[in-house]
Design a protein around this motif. Structure first.
Motif, PDB file in Angstrom:
ATOM      1  N   PRO A 168      30.868  47.011  42.470  1.00 18.59           N
ATOM      2  CA  PRO A 168      31.710  48.187  42.263  1.00 18.59           C
ATOM      3  C   PRO A 168      33.107  48.306  42.896  1.00 18.59           C
ATOM      4  O   PRO A 168      34.084  48.709  42.500  1.00 18.59           O
ATOM      5  N   ASP A 169      33.031  47.986  43.987  1.00 11.47           N
ATOM      6  CA  ASP A 169      34.208  47.984  45.013  1.00 11.47           C
ATOM      7  C   ASP A 169      35.174  46.941  45.121  1.00 11.47           C
ATOM      8  O   ASP A 169      36.126  46.341  45.867  1.00 11.47           O
ATOM      9  N   ALA A 170      34.885  45.767  43.888  1.00  9.42           N
ATOM     10  CA  ALA A 170      35.609  44.415  43.874  1.00  9.42           C
ATOM     11  C   ALA A 170      37.116  44.904  43.888  1.00  9.42           C
ATOM     12  O   ALA A 170      37.597  45.683  43.261  1.00  9.42           O
ATOM     13  N   ARG A 171      37.929  44.016  44.469  1.00  9.25           N
ATOM     14  CA  ARG A 171      39.295  43.956  44.277  1.00  9.25           C
ATOM     15  C   ARG A 171      39.932  42.644  43.746  1.00  9.25           C
ATOM     16  O   ARG A 171      39.478  41.806  43.714  1.00  9.25           O
ATOM     17  N   TRP A 172      41.103  43.021  42.859  1.00  8.58           N
ATOM     18  CA  TRP A 172      41.606  41.892  42.201  1.00  8.58           C
ATOM     19  C   TRP A 172      42.287  40.929  43.524  1.00  8.58           C
ATOM     20  O   TRP A 172      42.964  41.629  44.305  1.00  8.58           O
ATOM     21  N   ARG A 173      42.268  39.825  43.269  1.00 12.66           N
ATOM     22  CA  ARG A 173      43.171  38.932  44.227  1.00 12.66           C
ATOM     23  C   ARG A 173      43.656  37.712  43.542  1.00 12.66           C
ATOM     24  O   ARG A 173      43.370  37.493  42.299  1.00 12.66           O
ATOM     25  N   GLN A 174      44.162  36.761  44.122  1.00 10.30           N
ATOM     26  CA  GLN A 174      44.559  35.516  43.315  1.00 10.30           C
ATOM     27  C   GLN A 174      43.744  34.298  43.649  1.00 10.30           C
ATOM     28  O   GLN A 174      43.183  34.048  44.826  1.00 10.30           O
ATOM     29  N   CYS A 175      43.367  33.557  42.600  1.00  7.45           N
ATOM     30  CA  CYS A 175      42.470  32.584  42.513  1.00  7.45           C
ATOM     31  C   CYS A 175      43.353  31.499  43.601  1.00  7.45           C
ATOM     32  O   CYS A 175      44.377  31.084  43.218  1.00  7.45           O
ATOM     33  N   SER A 176      42.327  30.998  44.344  1.00  6.44           N
ATOM     34  CA  SER A 176      42.872  30.044  45.400  1.00  6.44           C
ATOM     35  C   SER A 176      43.449  28.671  44.831  1.00  6.44           C
ATOM     36  O   SER A 176      44.134  27.955  45.390  1.00  6.44           O
ATOM     37  N   VAL A 177      43.085  28.522  43.616  1.00  2.00           N
ATOM     38  CA  VAL A 177      43.312  27.208  43.060  1.00  2.00           C
ATOM     39  C   VAL A 177      44.323  27.332  41.830  1.00  2.00           C
ATOM     40  O   VAL A 177      45.333  26.669  41.988  1.00  2.00           O
ATOM     41  N   CYS A 178      44.243  28.345  40.953  1.00  3.47           N
ATOM     42  CA  CYS A 178      45.248  28.321  39.849  1.00  3.47           C
ATOM     43  C   CYS A 178      46.226  29.511  40.276  1.00  3.47           C
ATOM     44  O   CYS A 178      47.212  29.329  39.460  1.00  3.47           O
ATOM     45  N   GLY A 179      45.937  30.358  41.046  1.00  2.00           N
ATOM     46  CA  GLY A 179      46.892  31.334  41.391  1.00  2.00           C
ATOM     47  C   GLY A 179      46.673  32.663  40.407  1.00  2.00           C
ATOM     48  O   GLY A 179      47.332  33.684  40.614  1.00  2.00           O
ATOM     49  N   GLN A 180      46.014  32.593  39.503  1.00  2.00           N
ATOM     50  CA  GLN A 180      45.615  33.690  38.528  1.00  2.00           C
ATOM     51  C   GLN A 180      45.092  34.888  38.959  1.00  2.00           C
ATOM     52  O   GLN A 180      44.069  34.596  39.909  1.00  2.00           O
ATOM     53  N   PRO A 181      45.211  36.287  38.511  1.00  2.00           N
ATOM     54  CA  PRO A 181      44.359  37.207  39.254  1.00  2.00           C
ATOM     55  C   PRO A 181      42.848  36.863  38.895  1.00  2.00           C
ATOM     56  O   PRO A 181      42.311  36.452  37.961  1.00  2.00           O
ATOM     57  N   SER A 182      42.014  37.262  40.077  1.00  2.00           N
ATOM     58  CA  SER A 182      40.666  36.973  39.854  1.00  2.00           C
ATOM     59  C   SER A 182      39.785  37.994  40.726  1.00  2.00           C
ATOM     60  O   SER A 182      40.408  38.483  41.739  1.00  2.00           O
ATOM     61  N   TRP A 183      38.673  38.454  40.391  1.00  2.00           N
ATOM     62  CA  TRP A 183      37.945  39.275  41.243  1.00  2.00           C
ATOM     63  C   TRP A 183      37.209  38.420  42.427  1.00  2.00           C
ATOM     64  O   TRP A 183      36.774  38.805  43.506  1.00  2.00           O
ATOM     65  N   LEU A 184      37.045  37.206  42.083  1.00  2.00           N
ATOM     66  CA  LEU A 184      36.260  36.193  43.184  1.00  2.00           C
ATOM     67  C   LEU A 184      37.467  35.230  43.757  1.00  2.00           C
ATOM     68  O   LEU A 184      38.552  35.046  43.219  1.00  2.00           O
ATOM     69  N   GLU A 185      37.196  34.472  44.825  1.00  2.00           N
ATOM     70  CA  GLU A 185      38.104  33.549  45.676  1.00  2.00           C
ATOM     71  C   GLU A 185      38.727  32.562  44.711  1.00  2.00           C
ATOM     72  O   GLU A 185      39.853  32.169  44.610  1.00  2.00           O
ATOM     73  N   ILE A 186      37.725  32.177  43.458  1.00  2.00           N
ATOM     74  CA  ILE A 186      38.117  31.247  42.466  1.00  2.00           C
ATOM     75  C   ILE A 186      37.667  31.530  41.549  1.00  2.00           C
ATOM     76  O   ILE A 186      36.552  32.407  41.108  1.00  2.00           O
ATOM     77  N   CYS A 187      38.647  31.743  40.429  1.00  2.49           N
ATOM     78  CA  CYS A 187      38.587  32.204  39.281  1.00  2.49           C
ATOM     79  C   CYS A 187      37.392  31.404  38.510  1.00  2.49           C
ATOM     80  O   CYS A 187      37.096  30.418  38.585  1.00  2.49           O
ATOM     81  N   GLY A 188      37.087  32.150  37.430  1.00  2.00           N
ATOM     82  CA  GLY A 188      35.769  31.718  36.420  1.00  2.00           C
ATOM     83  C   GLY A 188      36.346  30.509  35.695  1.00  2.00           C
ATOM     84  O   GLY A 188      35.316  29.309  35.718  1.00  2.00           O
TER      85      GLY A 188
END
Ligand code: SF4
Ligand SMILES: [Zn+2]
Ligand SMILES: [Zn+2]
Length: 317
Positions: A282-302
């Motif tokens: 519930p309290d997740a925040r958008w960040r940048q995928c550390s691999v491709c740079g796209q917005p992601s909820w996690l360190e690395i995007c899906g």
């Protein structure tokens, strides 16, 4: 039966609005419904640069045609998914359409990048279609960012959306209900706003529009669409609509006027963290995928985790 507008012989009957039209008046009706949806839900704003997600089917090519006719200078984006013969032939339809109208079609060739959906799907956490969705989302957002597009128009029609609504209501997916709108805002910088201009038109109307406009589209569906639950909801609604014409639109439109009753957020609990557009907590925040740079909820995007899992399985250890 005579055309409800010009009294010429009617060729298209539309029980849901108690009307029948000659070919020219029917095309006008479709154009007006699309324009009305754009206005009613403020889908395209001044200064928007529109990209159409093109699959080669009736809805996406019909949509592109309607936008061009309305004077919207939209580009198309075709993603070659690598799903056998279906992908080859749907790509040809999209390319032919663009060539005939001399408009720009951007093509993402997944097999050429070694990212064909059937090759990556075994490494996805869920179904074949959810992997396909993850890959498509990645490239939609990427194309938008690279091309400066502000909005992605998709060919979802009234049957698609009313069917999805029925599914969400039957399972009381409140989080999904909150987000089932004709316009989905870009939730983070780097993501594209999505719009559904065909929301006032159903499947039959889009097929008839393409036929009468001479638009050559791929009639067969993606082989993976067969058996999908979404199709069953559409079939149920089809039966109700046949008994009570007009129900489909009322169901959808009345829901839209009440959508604010459903709160977005943590209610989307059954979603997998691999969905880049669903928060894992519930309290997740958008960040940048550390691999491709796209917005992601996690360190690395899906999308990057998918590719990472495949790379891991190919390494010698
Ligand atoms: S039905 Fe085909 S195109 Fe649609 S999500 Fe599934 S695999 Fe992808
Ligand atoms: Zn007429
Ligand atoms: Zn990534």
């Amino acid at each position: 039966v005579k055309c409800s507008r010009c009294r010429a012989p009617a060729q298209v009957r539309l029980p849901r609005i108690k009307a029948g039209f000659c070919p020219d008046c029917f095309k006008l009706y479709v154009e007006r419904q699309a324009a009305k949806a754009v206005k009613q839900f403020e889908l395209i704003r001044p200064g928007d640069k529109v990209l159409v997600a093109v699959s080669g089917g009736k809805d996406s090519l019909g949509l592109w045609d309607l936008l061009l006719k309305a004077g919207v200078r939209a580009d198309g984006l075709y993603i070659h998914l690598g799903i056998g013969d279906y992908s080859v032939r749907s790509g040809e339809k999209a390319k032919n359409f663009a060539a005939q109208r001399q408009v720009t079609l951007h093509v993402v060739d997944l097999p050429a990048k070694d990212e064909a959906v059937p090759d990556l799907a075994p490494f996805g956490p869920r179904s074949f279609c959810s992997t396909c969705g993850t890959i498509k989302r990645h490239y939609f957002n990427r194309a938008a960012a690279e091309g400066g597009f502000t909005v992605l128009a998709t060919g979802h029609n009234l049957d698609d959306e009313a069917g999805r609504l029925l599914g969400n209501v039957l399972r009381w997916q409140e989080g999904y209900l909150a987000k089932q709108a004709p316009s989905l805002p870009a939730e983070a910088p780097g993501l594209i706003r999505r719009i559904k201009p065909l929301i006032r038109l159903d499947e039959y109307e889009m097929a008839a529009y393409c036929f009468l406009s001479g638009i050559d589209y791929i009639i067969e569906e993606c082989p993976h669409a067969k058996g999908a639950t979404s199709i069953k909801y559409k079939q149920v609604l089809h039966h109700i609509e046949a008994l009570m014409p007009g129900t489909k639109w009322n169901f959808y439109a009345e829901f839209q006027s009440r959508r604010a009753l459903f709160a977005p957020g943590p209610a989307i609990s059954s979603a997998s963290p691999d969905d880049t557009d669903a928060p894992p907590l519930p309290d997740a925040r958008w960040r940048q995928c550390s691999v491709c740079g796209q917005p992601s909820w996690l360190e690395i995007c899906g999308f990057c985790r998918l590719k990472g899992r495949r790379a891991g399985s190919e390494s010698p250890d």
